[in-house]
Every structure is written in C-alpha cells, then in structure tokens.
Design an enzyme around this catalytic site. Structure first.
Site, PDB file in Angstrom:
ATOM      1  N   SER A 185       0.846  -1.189   0.000  1.00 12.63           N
ATOM      2  CA  SER A 185       0.000   0.000   0.000  1.00 12.63           C
ATOM      3  C   SER A 185       0.888   1.248   0.000  1.00 12.63           C
ATOM      4  CB  SER A 185      -0.846   0.007   1.264  1.00 12.63           C
ATOM      5  OG  SER A 185      -1.359   1.296   1.512  1.00 12.63           O
ATOM      6  N   SER A 186       0.361   2.331  -0.552  1.00 13.34           N
ATOM      7  CA  SER A 186       1.132   3.580  -0.584  1.00 13.34           C
ATOM      8  C   SER A 186       1.318   4.179   0.811  1.00 13.34           C
ATOM      9  CB  SER A 186       0.443   4.597  -1.494  1.00 13.34           C
ATOM     10  OG  SER A 186      -0.870   4.839  -1.058  1.00 13.34           O
ATOM     11  N   CYS A 187       0.617   3.655   1.822  1.00 10.07           N
ATOM     12  CA  CYS A 187       0.777   4.214   3.175  1.00 10.07           C
ATOM     13  C   CYS A 187       2.080   3.775   3.835  1.00 10.07           C
ATOM     14  CB  CYS A 187      -0.415   3.890   4.056  1.00 10.07           C
ATOM     15  SG  CYS A 187      -0.501   2.171   4.518  1.00 10.07           S
TER      16      CYS A 187
ATOM     17  N   TYR B  17      -0.998  -0.688   9.917  1.00  7.69           N
ATOM     18  CA  TYR B  17      -1.123  -1.323   8.601  1.00  7.69           C
ATOM     19  C   TYR B  17       0.173  -1.128   7.810  1.00  7.69           C
ATOM     20  CZ  TYR B  17      -3.305  -2.229   4.009  1.00  7.69           C
ATOM     21  OH  TYR B  17      -3.629  -2.712   2.771  1.00  7.69           O
TER      22      TYR B  17
ATOM     23  N   LYS C 107       2.741  -3.888   6.166  1.00  2.31           N
ATOM     24  CA  LYS C 107       3.035  -3.928   4.731  1.00  2.31           C
ATOM     25  C   LYS C 107       4.538  -3.752   4.460  1.00  2.31           C
ATOM     26  CE  LYS C 107      -0.974  -4.817   3.024  1.00  2.31           C
ATOM     27  NZ  LYS C 107      -1.175  -6.105   2.318  1.00  2.31           N
TER      28      LYS C 107
ATOM     29  N   HIS D  30     -13.118   3.098   2.462  1.00  2.00           N
ATOM     30  CA  HIS D  30     -12.265   4.169   1.966  1.00  2.00           C
ATOM     31  C   HIS D  30     -13.154   5.296   1.434  1.00  2.00           C
ATOM     32  CE1 HIS D  30      -9.297   0.825   1.836  1.00  2.00           C
ATOM     33  NE2 HIS D  30      -8.507   1.781   2.274  1.00  2.00           N
TER      34      HIS D  30
HETATM   35  O1  GFB Z   1      -9.754   6.673   1.755  1.00  2.00           O
HETATM   36  P1  GFB Z   1      -9.356   7.059   3.124  1.00  2.00           P
HETATM   37  O2  GFB Z   1     -10.151   6.467   4.234  1.00  2.00           O
HETATM   38  O3  GFB Z   1      -7.844   6.651   3.288  1.00  2.00           O
HETATM   39  O4  GFB Z   1      -9.456   8.653   3.286  1.00  2.00           O
HETATM   40  P2  GFB Z   1      -6.389   7.304   3.461  1.00  2.00           P
HETATM   41  C1  GFB Z   1      -8.898   9.522   2.356  1.00  2.00           C
HETATM   42  C2  GFB Z   1      -9.246  10.958   2.715  1.00  2.00           C
HETATM   43  O5  GFB Z   1     -10.642  11.162   2.467  1.00  2.00           O
HETATM   44  C3  GFB Z   1      -9.010  11.365   4.169  1.00  2.00           C
HETATM   45  C4  GFB Z   1     -11.225  11.846   3.575  1.00  2.00           C
HETATM   46  O6  GFB Z   1      -8.490  12.675   4.197  1.00  2.00           O
HETATM   47  C5  GFB Z   1     -10.418  11.348   4.769  1.00  2.00           C
HETATM   48  O7  GFB Z   1     -10.563  12.201   5.878  1.00  2.00           O
HETATM   49  N1  GFB Z   1     -12.672  11.555   3.629  1.00  2.00           N
HETATM   50  C6  GFB Z   1     -13.664  12.468   3.442  1.00  2.00           C
HETATM   51  C7  GFB Z   1     -13.239  10.373   3.900  1.00  2.00           C
HETATM   52  N2  GFB Z   1     -14.863  11.914   3.619  1.00  2.00           N
HETATM   53  C8  GFB Z   1     -14.626  10.597   3.902  1.00  2.00           C
HETATM   54  C9  GFB Z   1     -15.498   9.496   4.184  1.00  2.00           C
HETATM   55  O8  GFB Z   1     -16.717   9.612   4.225  1.00  2.00           O
HETATM   56  N3  GFB Z   1     -14.902   8.289   4.396  1.00  2.00           N
HETATM   57  C10 GFB Z   1     -13.534   8.114   4.344  1.00  2.00           C
HETATM   58  N4  GFB Z   1     -13.024   6.903   4.555  1.00  2.00           N
HETATM   59  N5  GFB Z   1     -12.686   9.157   4.126  1.00  2.00           N
HETATM   60  C11 GFB Z   1      -5.936   4.824   3.994  1.00  2.00           C
HETATM   61  C12 GFB Z   1      -5.152   4.101   5.025  1.00  2.00           C
HETATM   62  O9  GFB Z   1      -5.652   6.151   4.203  1.00  2.00           O
HETATM   63  O10 GFB Z   1      -5.545   4.538   2.666  1.00  2.00           O
HETATM   64  C13 GFB Z   1      -4.979   2.681   4.693  1.00  2.00           C
HETATM   65  O11 GFB Z   1      -5.759   4.297   6.281  1.00  2.00           O
HETATM   66  C14 GFB Z   1      -4.627   2.435   3.250  1.00  2.00           C
HETATM   67  O12 GFB Z   1      -3.995   2.170   5.524  1.00  2.00           O
HETATM   68  C15 GFB Z   1      -5.512   3.212   2.324  1.00  2.00           C
HETATM   69  O13 GFB Z   1      -3.288   2.749   3.002  1.00  2.00           O
HETATM   70  C16 GFB Z   1      -5.135   3.059   0.877  1.00  2.00           C
HETATM   71  O14 GFB Z   1      -5.789   7.543   2.115  1.00  2.00           O
HETATM   72  O15 GFB Z   1      -6.341   8.483   4.368  1.00  2.00           O
END
Ligand code: GFB
Length: 320
Positions: free
Chosen positions: A113-115, A142, A146, A185
């Site tokens: 993952s890119s994280c 996570y 990874k 996500h």
């Molecule tokens: O996709 P996401 O949960 O993953 O969130 P990350 C991306 C961005 O979208 C964050 C915003 O800045 C969230 O605050 N966001 C806005 C939301 N509204 C929403 C919503 O309703 N739901 C969600 N989920 N986000 C993950 C990692 O990080 O990326 C994992 O936690 C993994 O480990 C994955 O690497 C690919 O990009 O922040």
C-alpha cells in the site's frame, strides 16, 4: 514491449484473497492468461494459521502466487483497530511467503500500500523514500505490516534466491469495494453518501475532514492489470509503485462523485474526523519504465464504481 521473464500460461496460480476487491479483479484479469486459478475459502483455510497454510500449500502446490489477502479499511477503521490491522496482516503475509518458499513457488507478488511511505515524503514519492521518515499515525499499524511484507520478499530473495516481488498500489476503488460508511475508503463512502442524499432529497452531504488532503486514485482493474504485467516482466529487489500518476483533493473528488451520481446539494465538513496524510502521490516512473500505463480515467472509473454500487455486480470491461 518489456521482455517476458515469467509466463503464467499453463501455470497453477493461487490468488490469496480472491474474494476481496483486488483479488477478484486479479481473477477477472487472469481469465485471459490461460492459467489454472487456485483459491482458498476462509472457512477451510485461515490464512493467519501457519499449519493450515502449510497443509494447503503442500496439497495444492501452486506455481505462482498473488498475495492479495489482507485486512484493509479506510482511515477510521485503521485508526480504531490497530491490533487487527497489524496482527492479521503480519500473520497472513508471513505464513504465505514462508510456505511459498518451502513449497518451491516459482514466482510470488506481494501487494502492499502507498501508506508505507513517510507522512511528509517528497512528492511524487519514489520507491527509495521507504523508511526515510515517520509514518502517518492513523495507519502506521497497517503500514508496518506492509513494510514487513516487502522486507520478507527481499529477505527470502536474498537468502533463498526465490523470485518474490512486491507492488505498492495507491488508493484503489471499483467493483467489489466496501460501502460501509465506518470502515470504507473515501470513494465508496462518497458514492454512497451522494446516492442516498439524492434519493432522499437531502440538501447536503457531510465529508470527513477539511477536503484539502490530496490523494491518487486507481481503478482496481488497472491495478490488477499492472500486477499481472509485473508478474511477467519484473524480477527485482525493490518494490514497485502502482499508481495513476495524478492526484486530486478530496473536495475535487467529492465534486466529481456528486456529478457522476447526480447530486447537486451542498458539501459540509465533519472536522472531528481525521484528514490523514496531507498528500500521497507516488512516482510512476519505475512502472512506466516497464511499459505499463493505466487505461481508466478517474471519471470513467467512478462511473463504473457507481454502476457496480447500483447493480451490485461487475460492470466494466476495460481488459479482456
Ligand atoms: O480513503 P481514506 O479512508 O484513506 O481517506 P487514506 C482519504 C481521505 O478522504 C481522508 C477523507 O483525508 C479522509 O478524511 N474523507 C472524506 C473520507 N470523507 C470521507 C469518508 O466519508 N470516508 C472516508 N473513509 N474518508 C488509507 C489508510 O488512508 O488509505 C490505509 O488508512 C490504506 O492504511 C488506504 O493505506 C489506501 O488515504 O487516508
């Protein structure tokens, strides 16, 4: 064209995690590779259990493995269940990689993952940025798992001479995604929020955080195609970034999703929810050097993901 170093034709290929979004996309993509696909069911083989993984591997003897099994989730799920994200992912990848070595698997591709990269890595993030800085706290558990997966592949390559490689996909979306608002996500969450607001005539949707973070998105069918491509043309120590090469702000993404869904109300912000890492755009240079580029634009991909959400089924055929 890049030279083919490993052919999948006629091979027994195990997709570990074939029911997940990435694993099922790899299964669709492999339909045109003339190989035999092997799968395991959670009720028969707990991938966190080494004895069960060893027994299955000894009985079925895959020649190639796509290691797509993982516990995944969005920013909140990562933050809330650190033990599960660390333990489950460490156990699955260690068991599968070790069993693959013992069973003489010819080629294995581990998906990360890119994280894995530092929170404030220079953008676009090159593969060499790994372990050069502190991780983003919401997903460090996570990320550590990874990173361990990458290191396992490198260590087994070095010590045992096996051809195990790693691919690091950016934020993925598409058919088979998780639409649960607490654990998903951002793309599936926004699709669901915009759709439900449209249907119920709500005037606004609420997104998490400021909307300012930048993210790179890739349709899962592009990711699956890149993984199959790397399996065939790449053999090396370094992990390879798998991304689109472009990023957008979360607010731009929200507007795009609202356009696709047909919701024209307001966008509110829940600032009690985390933004996470400010920007996560990976360098695509290494992958492009192997003559691979994505085919699905963000607009087309979101439309496809929305069709899948509505129909609950696979909709697009960009490959095969
Ligand atoms: O996709 P996401 O949960 O993953 O969130 P990350 C991306 C961005 O979208 C964050 C915003 O800045 C969230 O605050 N966001 C806005 C939301 N509204 C929403 C919503 O309703 N739901 C969600 N989920 N986000 C993950 C990692 O990080 O990326 C994992 O936690 C993994 O480990 C994955 O690497 C690919 O990009 O922040």
């Amino acid at each position: 064209m890049s030279d083919i170093l490993y052919s999948l034709a006629g091979k027994r290929v195990w997709i570990a995690g074939h029911k997940g979004m990435v694993g099922s996309a790899i299964a669709r993509r492999l339909e045109s590779e003339n190989c035999e696909i092997l799968t395991t069911d959670r009720k028969d083989v707990d991938l966190r259990n080494q004895a069960q993984v060893d027994a299955w591997m000894t009985a079925f003897r895959p020649q190639a493995v796509f290691l797509a099994a993982a516990k995944v989730g969005g920013i909140l799920a990562n933050d809330q269940f650190p033990a599960d994200f660390l333990y489950d992912n460490l156990m699955m990848e260690a068991n599968i990689i070790h069993a693959a070595y013992k069973a003489g698997v010819e080629k294995l591709l581990f998906l990360g993952s890119s994280c894995i990269y530092p929170k404030f890595a220079s953008q676009p993030i090159v593969e060499e940025a790994l372990l050069t800085g502190t991780l983003e706290p919401t997903n460090e558990w996570y990320a550590i798992a990874k990173i361990a997966g990458i290191k396992l592949c490198q260590a087994y390559r070095r010590q045992h001479g096996v051809d195990f490689i790693s691919a690091m996909p950016t934020n993925l979306y598409g058919p088979g995604d998780n639409f649960d608002l607490n654990s998903s996500h951002v793309v599936p969450a926004l699709i669901r929020k915009a759709h439900e607001a449209k249907i119920s005539g709500k005037l606004a949707i609420t997104i998490w955080g400021t909307g300012n973070p930048r993210r790179e998105f890739l349709h899962v069918d592009d990711c699956a195609d890149a993984c199959v491509h790397l399996m065939k043309v790449y053999s090396g120590d370094s992990h390879i970034n798998v991304g689109s090469g472009d990023d957008v702000t979360i607010l731009e993404l929200t507007k795009l999703v609202c356009d696709v869904v047909g919701f024209s109300g307001e966008i509110d912000h829940d600032l009690s929810k985390p933004d996470g890492t400010p920007r996560k755009l990976m360098s695509a240079t290494k992958l492009r050097s192997f003559n691979w580029a994505p085919r699905i634009s963000l607009e087309e991909g979101i439309a496809d993901a929305y069709r899948a959400f509505l129909g609950g089924e696979y909709a697009m055929r960009a490959y095969g």
